[in-house]
Design a protein around this motif. Structure first.
Motif, PDB file in Angstrom:
ATOM      1  N   PRO A  59       0.828  -1.213   0.000  1.00  0.00           N
ATOM      2  CA  PRO A  59       0.000   0.000   0.000  1.00  0.00           C
ATOM      3  C   PRO A  59       0.860   1.260   0.000  1.00  0.00           C
ATOM      4  CG  PRO A  59      -0.756  -1.550   1.654  1.00  0.00           C
ATOM      5  CD  PRO A  59       0.534  -2.089   1.115  1.00  0.00           C
ATOM      6  N   THR A  60       0.414   2.254  -0.732  1.00  0.00           N
ATOM      7  CA  THR A  60       1.093   3.543  -0.797  1.00  0.00           C
ATOM      8  C   THR A  60       0.104   4.627  -0.400  1.00  0.00           C
ATOM      9  OG1 THR A  60       0.467   3.916  -3.091  1.00  0.00           O
ATOM     10  CG2 THR A  60       2.551   2.737  -2.693  1.00  0.00           C
ATOM     11  N   ILE A  61       0.572   5.863  -0.314  1.00  0.00           N
ATOM     12  CA  ILE A  61      -0.337   6.950   0.025  1.00  0.00           C
ATOM     13  C   ILE A  61      -1.407   7.101  -1.061  1.00  0.00           C
ATOM     14  CG2 ILE A  61       1.049   8.792  -1.011  1.00  0.00           C
ATOM     15  CD1 ILE A  61       0.153  10.458   1.552  1.00  0.00           C
ATOM     16  N   THR A  62      -1.065   6.763  -2.292  1.00  0.00           N
ATOM     17  CA  THR A  62      -2.039   6.837  -3.379  1.00  0.00           C
ATOM     18  C   THR A  62      -3.180   5.861  -3.151  1.00  0.00           C
ATOM     19  OG1 THR A  62      -0.329   7.505  -4.938  1.00  0.00           O
ATOM     20  CG2 THR A  62      -2.340   6.597  -5.862  1.00  0.00           C
ATOM     21  N   TRP A  67      -6.073   8.293  -4.252  1.00  0.00           N
ATOM     22  CA  TRP A  67      -5.735   9.322  -5.242  1.00  0.00           C
ATOM     23  C   TRP A  67      -5.729   8.689  -6.619  1.00  0.00           C
ATOM     24  CZ3 TRP A  67      -0.968  11.785  -2.398  1.00  0.00           C
ATOM     25  CH2 TRP A  67      -1.422  12.529  -1.304  1.00  0.00           C
ATOM     26  N   VAL A  68      -6.873   8.257  -7.051  1.00  0.00           N
ATOM     27  CA  VAL A  68      -7.046   7.598  -8.335  1.00  0.00           C
ATOM     28  C   VAL A  68      -8.184   8.274  -9.083  1.00  0.00           C
ATOM     29  CG1 VAL A  68      -6.131   5.382  -7.568  1.00  0.00           C
ATOM     30  CG2 VAL A  68      -8.551   5.852  -7.289  1.00  0.00           C
ATOM     31  N   CYS A  69      -8.326   7.925 -10.332  1.00  0.00           N
ATOM     32  CA  CYS A  69      -9.394   8.416 -11.206  1.00  0.00           C
ATOM     33  C   CYS A  69      -9.405   9.946 -11.249  1.00  0.00           C
ATOM     34  CB  CYS A  69     -10.740   7.838 -10.803  1.00  0.00           C
ATOM     35  SG  CYS A  69     -10.777   6.040 -10.972  1.00  0.00           S
ATOM     36  N   GLU A  70     -10.402  10.590 -10.668  1.00  0.00           N
ATOM     37  CA  GLU A  70     -10.476  12.057 -10.745  1.00  0.00           C
ATOM     38  C   GLU A  70      -9.378  12.748  -9.953  1.00  0.00           C
ATOM     39  OE1 GLU A  70     -13.212  10.258  -9.646  1.00  0.00           O
ATOM     40  OE2 GLU A  70     -14.194  10.177 -11.605  1.00  0.00           O
ATOM     41  N   GLU A  71      -8.747  12.042  -9.046  1.00  0.00           N
ATOM     42  CA  GLU A  71      -7.692  12.627  -8.215  1.00  0.00           C
ATOM     43  C   GLU A  71      -6.318  12.067  -8.546  1.00  0.00           C
ATOM     44  OE1 GLU A  71      -8.723  12.449  -4.097  1.00  0.00           O
ATOM     45  OE2 GLU A  71     -10.525  13.636  -4.380  1.00  0.00           O
ATOM     46  N   ASP A  72      -6.157  11.512  -9.727  1.00  0.00           N
ATOM     47  CA  ASP A  72      -4.869  10.913 -10.095  1.00  0.00           C
ATOM     48  C   ASP A  72      -3.784  11.944 -10.371  1.00  0.00           C
ATOM     49  OD1 ASP A  72      -5.854  11.844 -12.495  1.00  0.00           O
ATOM     50  OD2 ASP A  72      -5.403  10.008 -13.612  1.00  0.00           O
ATOM     51  N   TRP A  73      -4.117  13.214 -10.349  1.00  0.00           N
ATOM     52  CA  TRP A  73      -3.133  14.284 -10.536  1.00  0.00           C
ATOM     53  C   TRP A  73      -2.350  14.549  -9.251  1.00  0.00           C
ATOM     54  CZ3 TRP A  73      -4.033  18.311  -7.215  1.00  0.00           C
ATOM     55  CH2 TRP A  73      -5.318  18.399  -6.665  1.00  0.00           C
ATOM     56  N   LYS A  74      -2.850  14.135  -8.123  1.00  0.00           N
ATOM     57  CA  LYS A  74      -2.205  14.459  -6.849  1.00  0.00           C
ATOM     58  C   LYS A  74      -0.810  13.858  -6.685  1.00  0.00           C
ATOM     59  CE  LYS A  74      -6.375  15.562  -4.302  1.00  0.00           C
ATOM     60  NZ  LYS A  74      -7.218  15.217  -3.150  1.00  0.00           N
ATOM     61  N   PRO A  75      -0.575  12.583  -6.988  1.00  0.00           N
ATOM     62  CA  PRO A  75       0.794  12.069  -6.855  1.00  0.00           C
ATOM     63  C   PRO A  75       1.787  12.784  -7.777  1.00  0.00           C
ATOM     64  CG  PRO A  75      -0.760  10.254  -7.028  1.00  0.00           C
ATOM     65  CD  PRO A  75      -1.526  11.502  -7.315  1.00  0.00           C
ATOM     66  N   LEU A  77       1.602  15.910  -8.926  1.00  0.00           N
ATOM     67  CA  LEU A  77       1.855  17.260  -8.422  1.00  0.00           C
ATOM     68  C   LEU A  77       2.763  17.238  -7.203  1.00  0.00           C
ATOM     69  CD1 LEU A  77       1.424  20.295  -8.553  1.00  0.00           C
ATOM     70  CD2 LEU A  77      -0.663  19.983  -7.204  1.00  0.00           C
ATOM     71  N   SER A  78       2.547  16.296  -6.295  1.00  0.00           N
ATOM     72  CA  SER A  78       3.412  16.237  -5.108  1.00  0.00           C
ATOM     73  C   SER A  78       4.845  15.889  -5.495  1.00  0.00           C
ATOM     74  CB  SER A  78       2.867  15.261  -4.072  1.00  0.00           C
ATOM     75  OG  SER A  78       2.820  13.959  -4.593  1.00  0.00           O
ATOM     76  N   GLN A  79       5.021  15.028  -6.498  1.00  0.00           N
ATOM     77  CA  GLN A  79       6.367  14.707  -6.984  1.00  0.00           C
ATOM     78  C   GLN A  79       7.005  15.932  -7.634  1.00  0.00           C
ATOM     79  OE1 GLN A  79       7.838  11.785  -6.457  1.00  0.00           O
ATOM     80  NE2 GLN A  79       9.706  12.227  -7.554  1.00  0.00           N
ATOM     81  N   SER A  80       6.225  16.688  -8.378  1.00  0.00           N
ATOM     82  CA  SER A  80       6.738  17.907  -9.005  1.00  0.00           C
ATOM     83  C   SER A  80       7.142  18.928  -7.951  1.00  0.00           C
ATOM     84  CB  SER A  80       5.688  18.513  -9.933  1.00  0.00           C
ATOM     85  OG  SER A  80       5.411  17.639 -10.996  1.00  0.00           O
ATOM     86  N   LEU A  81       6.354  19.045  -6.882  1.00  0.00           N
ATOM     87  CA  LEU A  81       6.694  19.986  -5.813  1.00  0.00           C
ATOM     88  C   LEU A  81       7.986  19.591  -5.112  1.00  0.00           C
ATOM     89  CD1 LEU A  81       3.187  20.750  -4.317  1.00  0.00           C
ATOM     90  CD2 LEU A  81       4.659  22.278  -5.629  1.00  0.00           C
ATOM     91  N   LEU A  82       8.276  18.298  -5.046  1.00  0.00           N
ATOM     92  CA  LEU A  82       9.540  17.856  -4.492  1.00  0.00           C
ATOM     93  C   LEU A  82      10.701  18.447  -5.303  1.00  0.00           C
ATOM     94  CD1 LEU A  82      10.430  14.690  -2.841  1.00  0.00           C
ATOM     95  CD2 LEU A  82      11.679  15.032  -4.941  1.00  0.00           C
ATOM     96  N   TYR A  83      10.598  18.386  -6.622  1.00  0.00           N
ATOM     97  CA  TYR A  83      11.675  18.912  -7.467  1.00  0.00           C
ATOM     98  C   TYR A  83      11.683  20.437  -7.503  1.00  0.00           C
ATOM     99  CZ  TYR A  83      12.684  14.180  -8.804  1.00  0.00           C
ATOM    100  OH  TYR A  83      13.040  12.856  -8.760  1.00  0.00           O
ATOM    101  N   VAL A  84      10.535  21.066  -7.337  1.00  0.00           N
ATOM    102  CA  VAL A  84      10.507  22.524  -7.230  1.00  0.00           C
ATOM    103  C   VAL A  84      11.242  22.952  -5.964  1.00  0.00           C
ATOM    104  CG1 VAL A  84       8.982  24.510  -6.830  1.00  0.00           C
ATOM    105  CG2 VAL A  84       8.426  22.864  -8.617  1.00  0.00           C
ATOM    106  N   GLY A  85      11.027  22.205  -4.886  1.00  0.00           N
ATOM    107  CA  GLY A  85      11.755  22.494  -3.646  1.00  0.00           C
ATOM    108  C   GLY A  85      13.255  22.391  -3.840  1.00  0.00           C
ATOM    109  N   ALA A  86      13.690  21.369  -4.574  1.00  0.00           N
ATOM    110  CA  ALA A  86      15.129  21.220  -4.844  1.00  0.00           C
ATOM    111  C   ALA A  86      15.634  22.367  -5.716  1.00  0.00           C
ATOM    112  CB  ALA A  86      15.388  19.880  -5.527  1.00  0.00           C
ATOM    113  N   PHE A 129       0.809  16.647   2.726  1.00  0.00           N
ATOM    114  CA  PHE A 129       1.762  15.770   2.056  1.00  0.00           C
ATOM    115  C   PHE A 129       2.571  16.536   1.011  1.00  0.00           C
ATOM    116  CE2 PHE A 129       2.970  12.714  -1.249  1.00  0.00           C
ATOM    117  CZ  PHE A 129       3.698  11.820  -0.483  1.00  0.00           C
ATOM    118  N   ALA A 130       1.906  17.354   0.203  1.00  0.00           N
ATOM    119  CA  ALA A 130       2.601  18.112  -0.838  1.00  0.00           C
ATOM    120  C   ALA A 130       3.571  19.124  -0.220  1.00  0.00           C
ATOM    121  CB  ALA A 130       1.589  18.814  -1.742  1.00  0.00           C
ATOM    122  N   SER A 131       3.169  19.753   0.878  1.00  0.00           N
ATOM    123  CA  SER A 131       4.061  20.702   1.562  1.00  0.00           C
ATOM    124  C   SER A 131       5.289  19.994   2.122  1.00  0.00           C
ATOM    125  CB  SER A 131       3.312  21.406   2.697  1.00  0.00           C
ATOM    126  OG  SER A 131       2.200  22.093   2.206  1.00  0.00           O
TER     127      SER A 131
END
Length: 153
Positions: A59-62, A67-75, A77-86, A129-131
């Protein structure tokens, strides 16, 4: 047979849809003598949740927060925010290392990254989570080691 009466098939692939279900009164459907679903039945998004196959994966946070179907953008975006932070942290941490030294900055970023990483495992909110992923990204060190001395032949 129950899955065939509750989940429509994708017209192009013939596989069961992952994010839709028939919107019908299932007590009437099961009580009737049907050999298959009626293609005119209306469909809707999954209202009773999803089932996951954990035979190969854990099991994962997804899967835990669905975070599937209509909310499949969340993983993503959170991964992208990780790289924005870097991306933001590289020049800032470089300047801070020049100003206060490498060791204090390395210790501070390790503490911050460790705390944010552990906290992200226990969150149940996308914003939190994204923060936290953003903070973890700020602690990335993707540098190559510099040589300590020349090798003479």
């Amino acid at each position: 047979m129950i899955k065939e009466l509750t989940v429509p098939k994708d017209e192009t692939t013939g596989k069961f849809a992952k994010c839709k279900m028939y919107q019908v009164n299932f007590t009437q459907v099961v009580g009737g003598n049907l050999s298959g679903p009626d293609p005119t039945w209306p469909t809707t998004t999954c209202i009773n949740g999803w089932t996951y196959d954990f035979s190969l994966y854990y099991p994962t946070i997804t899967s835990q927060l669905n975070w599937v179907c209509e909310e499949d953008w969340k993983p993503s975006l959170s991964q992208s925010l990780l790289y924005v932070g870097a991306f933001i942290a590289y020049p800032v941490m470089g300047w801070a290392s020049d100003r206060w030294g490498r060791l204090p900055i390395i210790v501070a970023t390790n503490v911050m990254g460790g705390t944010a990483g552990v906290a992200s495992a226990f969150t149940d909110s996308f914003v939190a989570f994204a923060s936290l992923q953003f903070l973890v990204g700020m602690t990335f060190t993707l540098t190559t080691p510099s040589p300590t001395s020349c090798v003479s032949s």
